[in-house]
Write a protein that holds these residues in place. Sequence first.
Motif, mmCIF file in Angstrom:
data_model
loop_
_atom_site.group_PDB
_atom_site.id
_atom_site.type_symbol
_atom_site.label_atom_id
_atom_site.label_comp_id
_atom_site.label_asym_id
_atom_site.label_seq_id
_atom_site.Cartn_x
_atom_site.Cartn_y
_atom_site.Cartn_z
ATOM 1 N N THR A 177 0.819 -1.211 0.000
ATOM 2 C CA THR A 177 0.000 0.000 0.000
ATOM 3 C C THR A 177 0.850 1.257 0.000
ATOM 4 O OG1 THR A 177 -0.153 0.008 2.418
ATOM 5 C CG2 THR A 177 -1.867 -1.168 1.192
ATOM 6 N N TRP B 252 0.374 5.873 0.279
ATOM 7 C CA TRP B 252 -0.470 7.053 0.481
ATOM 8 C C TRP B 252 -0.105 8.075 -0.572
ATOM 9 C CZ3 TRP B 252 -4.367 7.813 4.049
ATOM 10 C CH2 TRP B 252 -4.508 6.835 5.031
ATOM 11 N N MET C 196 -8.244 2.233 -1.626
ATOM 12 C CA MET C 196 -8.673 1.392 -0.508
ATOM 13 C C MET C 196 -9.950 1.985 0.076
ATOM 14 S SD MET C 196 -5.007 0.319 1.147
ATOM 15 C CE MET C 196 -5.729 -1.045 2.050
ATOM 16 N N TYR D 273 -2.889 0.451 -9.437
ATOM 17 C CA TYR D 273 -3.331 0.578 -8.047
ATOM 18 C C TYR D 273 -4.850 0.722 -7.970
ATOM 19 C CZ TYR D 273 1.508 1.324 -6.594
ATOM 20 O OH TYR D 273 2.849 1.177 -6.340
ATOM 21 N N ALA E 238 -5.306 6.257 0.613
ATOM 22 C CA ALA E 238 -4.552 5.004 0.579
ATOM 23 C C ALA E 238 -4.880 4.234 -0.693
ATOM 24 C CB ALA E 238 -4.871 4.163 1.806
ATOM 25 N N TYR E 239 -3.838 3.664 -1.298
ATOM 26 C CA TYR E 239 -3.992 2.838 -2.502
ATOM 27 C C TYR E 239 -3.247 1.526 -2.289
ATOM 28 C CZ TYR E 239 -5.495 7.165 -4.800
ATOM 29 O OH TYR E 239 -6.149 8.323 -5.138
ATOM 30 N N ILE E 240 -3.731 0.465 -2.939
ATOM 31 C CA ILE E 240 -3.098 -0.841 -2.850
ATOM 32 C C ILE E 240 -2.666 -1.294 -4.230
ATOM 33 C CG2 ILE E 240 -5.292 -2.091 -3.049
ATOM 34 C CD1 ILE E 240 -4.115 -4.119 -1.018
#
Length: 530
Positions: free
Chosen positions: A141, A143, A155, A152, A522-524
């Motif tokens: 993850t 930010w 979240m 990506y 937030a990204y995953i």
Amino acid sequence: MAIPNITPLPPAPTRADGAADFSEKADAFVAALPPFVQQTNSLAGAINTGILEAGKSQNAAANSATAAANSAIAAANSLTQAKDEAGKAAQQAASAQTYAASAQSAAGVPALKGKARRVLSVKPDESGVEWVSVTRQVGETIWSVTDPGSDYLPMDGARYPVSSYPLLAVAIGDLREYGLDWTQIVSPANPTAGVAVYDVCWARNVGPWSTDTPALIAVGASGRIWRSTDYGLTWTQAIYGNAQFTAVDADDYGVVIAVGASGTMYRSSDCGATFTAIISGFGTATITSISAYPAFDWIAVGSGVTRYSSDYGVTWVTKSNTVSSPTTAAYPKWTKQEPRRMRVTNPTRGRTNLTALTAASGQQISRADLRWENNVLLSNLTVPNTAIAALTMNDYSYTAIAVGAAGFMLRGEMAMTNVDVLTSAGTTMPLQLYGVDCAWENFWVVVGASGLITISEDDGWTWKTVRSNVTTHLQGVAVCPDGTIVAVGLGGVILRSAPYKDTNSNTEFKVPFVKPNGKLKAYIKAKESM
């Protein structure tokens, strides 16, 4: 060098001039001759000097031309030599690559080709080396204030097809749901037999030498205390006189304290296996709420009194409170290593400015530090004049939620610094809300009148009501470490909801929800970079 100028001579006399004019012109002409001679001599000297300088310049130019020619010859020779050296270096590089490839092959080192921007790493079994990517792996993850691209996903708790992101689906695992299906525990597993159950909590002992068995502890009328060591499937009952218990809580070191009417206070030091009556200092007043810090500190309120303990609830002292008649109390707890009941937790992450809260009717919520000093009445609340029945804060997101009459819900961030008033808790009727609990980063559950159970999966912003299959008033709720949720209520009702694998797990997966921090989201990592 400046070239001298010669002043023109005046007109010369002629025979045609009259006597007077002739004499005047003759005098002027003769007087101008000496300066004329001097200026002429100066001009001649300047011309001579110029000739000499021109000769010198010619010689210097010739010398420079010769030097330039010599330099050109030297440069040509150097270029030829450089070409020869470059050719030799290329031959040596080719030989070195051949030798390196042979050495790599002999030593088990993988080839270089096609491995741009990767680093050489020792294999997990230490049998050799391999190239590994220096970019983020699927499931990691970040930010960011900007969208990091198609590799990506945000979240935000959304669902996605497994076929679109197979690697991420494997990394996240099965799609689990919590609090959706509820089962009523009945006799003989549930010995409550119609006695009202008012509160429930999870108890454990994290001490390194502890042999206590973690358990759910529920309290109710007629001196009843119930205990379950199998996440609410079966319960045992103990009766302590005719005490009317109203609330119960536990710290992280096996201490459980149950409180109730007439100043009743019972304490356990073995996760609720046995209890002993202690002096609360409330006299005959009803204790309506109690909350424990993970270690040492406890706070209890009721009938206008606030009492504090710093020795695991053994002895108690009275504390002043800016809330005139507090009905509920909440203390910090953090248990990030597992989901469990968290009444109030540290809103600063640094554990240096811990916060305790008490609440009463209307707009009255007070906040104090760990030992109930520096107590202040919050002035930023603009809420209806509604009794607050329960108050909890999530350790992960620092969100606090208070619930009460007529479906009233108050959502606050950073220990109630920023407050939003929510209503009806996702229900269609303004029902009384009695209990609230939370777990993980974003999960909340609220219970109330007429069997109401409502849950939130986005940190309390939106709610959905689930079927409880009962119509009695539910008074308390607790989340267990494995995700099991237990709700208790009047008439001896105990409900249990076990986590289960969603039937769509083979085709869908769910991205976790992480609350944005201002513009930061937030990204995953969902795909391997191409």
